[in-house]
Design a protein around this motif. Structure first.
Motif, PDB file in Angstrom:
ATOM      1  N   VAL A 154       0.852  -1.190   0.000  1.00  0.00           N
ATOM      2  CA  VAL A 154       0.000   0.000   0.000  1.00  0.00           C
ATOM      3  C   VAL A 154       0.890   1.244   0.000  1.00  0.00           C
ATOM      4  O   VAL A 154       1.826   1.352   0.802  1.00  0.00           O
ATOM      5  N   VAL A 155       0.595   2.169  -0.883  1.00  0.00           N
ATOM      6  CA  VAL A 155       1.320   3.438  -0.922  1.00  0.00           C
ATOM      7  C   VAL A 155       0.320   4.559  -0.652  1.00  0.00           C
ATOM      8  O   VAL A 155      -0.611   4.778  -1.438  1.00  0.00           O
ATOM      9  N   LEU A 156       0.500   5.249   0.481  1.00  0.00           N
ATOM     10  CA  LEU A 156      -0.391   6.351   0.843  1.00  0.00           C
ATOM     11  C   LEU A 156       0.078   7.647   0.172  1.00  0.00           C
ATOM     12  O   LEU A 156       1.247   7.775  -0.210  1.00  0.00           O
ATOM     13  N   PRO A 157      -0.810   8.636   0.049  1.00  0.00           N
ATOM     14  CA  PRO A 157      -0.468   9.866  -0.671  1.00  0.00           C
ATOM     15  C   PRO A 157       0.717  10.625  -0.077  1.00  0.00           C
ATOM     16  O   PRO A 157       1.386  11.379  -0.797  1.00  0.00           O
TER      17      PRO A 157
ATOM     18  N   THR B 195       2.849  -8.253   3.727  1.00  0.00           N
ATOM     19  CA  THR B 195       2.306  -7.009   3.198  1.00  0.00           C
ATOM     20  C   THR B 195       3.198  -5.865   3.629  1.00  0.00           C
ATOM     21  O   THR B 195       4.055  -6.033   4.507  1.00  0.00           O
ATOM     22  N   ALA B 196       3.016  -4.723   3.007  1.00  0.00           N
ATOM     23  CA  ALA B 196       3.815  -3.549   3.359  1.00  0.00           C
ATOM     24  C   ALA B 196       2.985  -2.298   3.154  1.00  0.00           C
ATOM     25  O   ALA B 196       2.041  -2.275   2.351  1.00  0.00           O
ATOM     26  N   ILE B 197       3.332  -1.260   3.903  1.00  0.00           N
ATOM     27  CA  ILE B 197       2.723   0.058   3.699  1.00  0.00           C
ATOM     28  C   ILE B 197       3.838   1.087   3.634  1.00  0.00           C
ATOM     29  O   ILE B 197       4.823   1.006   4.378  1.00  0.00           O
ATOM     30  N   PHE B 198       3.712   2.021   2.698  1.00  0.00           N
ATOM     31  CA  PHE B 198       4.671   3.111   2.570  1.00  0.00           C
ATOM     32  C   PHE B 198       3.962   4.425   2.892  1.00  0.00           C
ATOM     33  O   PHE B 198       2.980   4.799   2.255  1.00  0.00           O
TER      34      PHE B 198
ATOM     35  N   GLY C 296       0.823   7.435  12.599  1.00  0.00           N
ATOM     36  CA  GLY C 296      -0.481   6.971  13.045  1.00  0.00           C
ATOM     37  C   GLY C 296      -1.098   6.003  12.059  1.00  0.00           C
ATOM     38  O   GLY C 296      -1.675   4.981  12.445  1.00  0.00           O
ATOM     39  N   ALA C 297      -0.976   6.314  10.766  1.00  0.00           N
ATOM     40  CA  ALA C 297      -1.517   5.419   9.744  1.00  0.00           C
ATOM     41  C   ALA C 297      -0.774   4.085   9.747  1.00  0.00           C
ATOM     42  O   ALA C 297      -1.380   3.019   9.616  1.00  0.00           O
ATOM     43  N   ALA C 298       0.541   4.139   9.906  1.00  0.00           N
ATOM     44  CA  ALA C 298       1.332   2.906   9.925  1.00  0.00           C
ATOM     45  C   ALA C 298       0.961   2.042  11.119  1.00  0.00           C
ATOM     46  O   ALA C 298       0.829   0.815  11.005  1.00  0.00           O
ATOM     47  N   ARG C 299       0.807   2.676  12.271  1.00  0.00           N
ATOM     48  CA  ARG C 299       0.466   1.915  13.476  1.00  0.00           C
ATOM     49  C   ARG C 299      -0.923   1.286  13.348  1.00  0.00           C
ATOM     50  O   ARG C 299      -1.148   0.143  13.752  1.00  0.00           O
TER      51      ARG C 299
ATOM     52  N   VAL D  15       4.455  -8.026   8.350  1.00  0.00           N
ATOM     53  CA  VAL D  15       4.109  -6.667   7.940  1.00  0.00           C
ATOM     54  C   VAL D  15       5.368  -5.820   7.855  1.00  0.00           C
ATOM     55  O   VAL D  15       6.219  -5.852   8.756  1.00  0.00           O
ATOM     56  N   GLY D  16       5.484  -5.045   6.775  1.00  0.00           N
ATOM     57  CA  GLY D  16       6.581  -4.110   6.619  1.00  0.00           C
ATOM     58  C   GLY D  16       6.079  -2.677   6.651  1.00  0.00           C
ATOM     59  O   GLY D  16       5.073  -2.354   6.010  1.00  0.00           O
TER      60      GLY D  16
END
Length: 500
Positions: free
Chosen positions: A259-262, A415-418, A423-426, A437-438
């Motif tokens: 997932v790539v957030l804005p 999965t991963a989030i960038f 707060g969004a990552a947590r 999770v990354g």
């Protein structure tokens, strides 16, 4: 006159197997398409010979002191450090991944060997003195017996090393059934164990196909089975093994989302997507195969990935290229068919690897980096584990949509989030239904002292690989209650014993 390809046979009871092979399979160099050897495919009777060797070696190895077992582990570690380039070259020649990636595979496997060298701390039990009057209670952990490891083609050294160092250090004996597509690494490792001083029969290798797998699952002398592979086979191994009373950990397939957030650094995210999507030609269970772009960043992010993907050089892994071939021609064609299906279903092909011009032999199993945009959840290029260099881009408007997409998947491996939003990552690490999770890390493979494994259809069984869970998988707990009578004790009491 054609040259006869050499035969790679099994390794049983501390030496190469001398029996004949009624069935064999071709082993290819994926960068040239040439047959380099044939590998024996074991009959049930041959598998039973290997199990018998492990069964015979178990009592003496179980009773070998922990200090001595650890010394052998340390010797194996030192030999592997000295000769890791040798093993990496074998991996590249049969799997196709570039040499630097093969060397990285060996290094990650070595981490588990080093973890196993310190297993004494995890094998020690506990003792409570005077749990009852003059009664002590202690706990110990003991090895389970001969164990089987069934490993996949994509990591012919690292995945077996997730399991056998821990199993051997804990006092078990091992039968390894590697993939018949790239089998030579297993025999090389067996020879290294012999040089390290491991007694004959503690580590055995049987090559084969479903016949060998079923023989390992059915033989009652095998007490536990570790498996890594596709989800349908993982489910089969788990169900057949447990039906036969075995302890089973079966790690299945994956469809890993990134997932790539804005607010993310898009250059960092693009680098990560390329590294995680196309490393090892996408033949990783932890590869990123679905990039979920949130909000209005998709066009810019896809362009950044396109530029990077088109700059990659596909070719022979021994020539310093960025990405090598796929493992077999059949697998290459299967991956290409998914690209065909995605295009026919209406996805936009941004980078097409089907016609790549490789730095390698014409007959290699080539398919270059492939980037597909505007993928929807109903397309097979999204739903299926492709296991190739194909990165699909799915566009969503919100974080909640991205999370729902991942949690709806049948898989739950990685999965991963960038993002730069803590707060969004947590929130993501708390809410996502995935085992590994990354956070700004695209391939979150845990260190050896943690455990590796996913959720949902990515794992059958309740125990992950290596780390503390791995130690528990290869041992059984036992509790001992002790009372030593002193001269003052005596008399008969037929009442139920009570704690006091």
């Amino acid at each position: 006159m054609h040259n006869v390809a050499p035969l790679l046979n099994h390794w049983i009871a501390g030496k190469p197997y001398e029996g004949s092979a009624d069935r064999t399979a071709d082993v290819f160099d994926p960068a040239t398409g040439e047959i380099t050897k044939v590998v024996a495919l074991a009959a049930t009777s041959t598998v039973d010979e290997a199990i018998a060797a492990a069964h015979e070696a178990f009592p003496a190895w179980r009773d070998t002191s922990l200090a001595r077992r650890t010394q052998v582990l340390f010797a194996f570690r030192e030999l592997l450090n000295e000769r890791k380039e040798e093993l990496a070259a074998i991996i590249t020649a049969e799997h196709g991944k570039v040499l630097s990636d093969a060397l990285g595979e060996v290094s990650r496997g070595q981490e588990v060997v080093e973890f196993a060298c310190g297993i004494a701390h995890l094998l020690k039990g506990g003792l409570t003195e005077n749990a009852s009057t003059k009664v002590d209670v202690s706990s110990i952990r003991q090895p389970v017996g001969p164990v089987a490891i069934i490993s996949p083609f994509n990591f012919p050294a690292m995945v077996p090393m997730w399991f056998f160092p821990v199993a051997i250090a804990a006092g078990n004996t091992v039968i390894l059934k590697p993939s018949e597509k790239d089998p030579s690494a297993a025999n090389w490792i067996a020879q290294l164990w012999d040089e390290a001083g491991l007694p004959a029969g503690v580590f055995n290798v049987v090559h084969g196909d479903k016949v060998a797998v079923d023989a390992l699952l059915d033989n009652p002398r095998v007490k536990a089975v570790s498996f890594v592979g596709s989800t349908p086979i993982a489910r089969y191994v788990y169900e057949r093994g447990t039906a036969n009373g075995k302890r089973v950990q079966a790690l299945g397939g994956a469809k890993n989302h990134m997932v790539v957030l804005p607010d993310a650094d898009l250059d960092l995210a693009a680098d990560a997507a390329v590294n995680a999507g196309f490393g090892s030609a996408g033949e990783r269970c932890m590869a990123i195969s679905a990039l979920v772009a949130v909000g209005d960043i998709a066009d810019e992010l896809v362009e950044k990935i396109r530029v990077r993907a088109e700059a990659l050089e596909t070719g022979d892994g021994r020539r310093g290229c960025d990405m090598g071939p796929l493992v077999t021609r059949a697998h290459r064609d299967k991956v290409a068919a998914y690209v065909d299906a995605g295009e026919e279903a209406g996805a936009k092909l941004v980078v097409d690897g089907r016609g790549v011009k490789p730095n390698g032999a014409e007959n290699g199993f080539w398919l270059g980096p492939t980037l597909i945009d505007h993928v929807t959840t109903g397309m097979t290029v999204y739903t299926d584990e492709i296991f190739g260099p194909v990165l699909s881009v799915v566009r969503v408007e919100t974080y909640d949509e991205a999370l729902a997409l991942i949690n709806a998947s049948d898989f739950g491996n990685g999965t991963a989030i960038f993002t730069n939003d803590g707060g969004a990552a947590r929130r993501f690490q708390n809410e996502v239904e995935v085992g590994m999770v990354g956070i700004n890390v695209p391939v979150p493979v845990p260190m050896a002292y943690y455990s590796f494994g996913g959720w949902k259809n990515s794992l059958f069984g309740d125990t992950h690989a290596h780390g503390v869970e791995g130690v528990h998988f290869y041992t059984r707990g036992k509790v001992v209650t002790t009372r030593w009578l002193d001269p003052s004790h005596g008399g008969i009491n037929l009442g139920f014993p009570q704690n006091d």
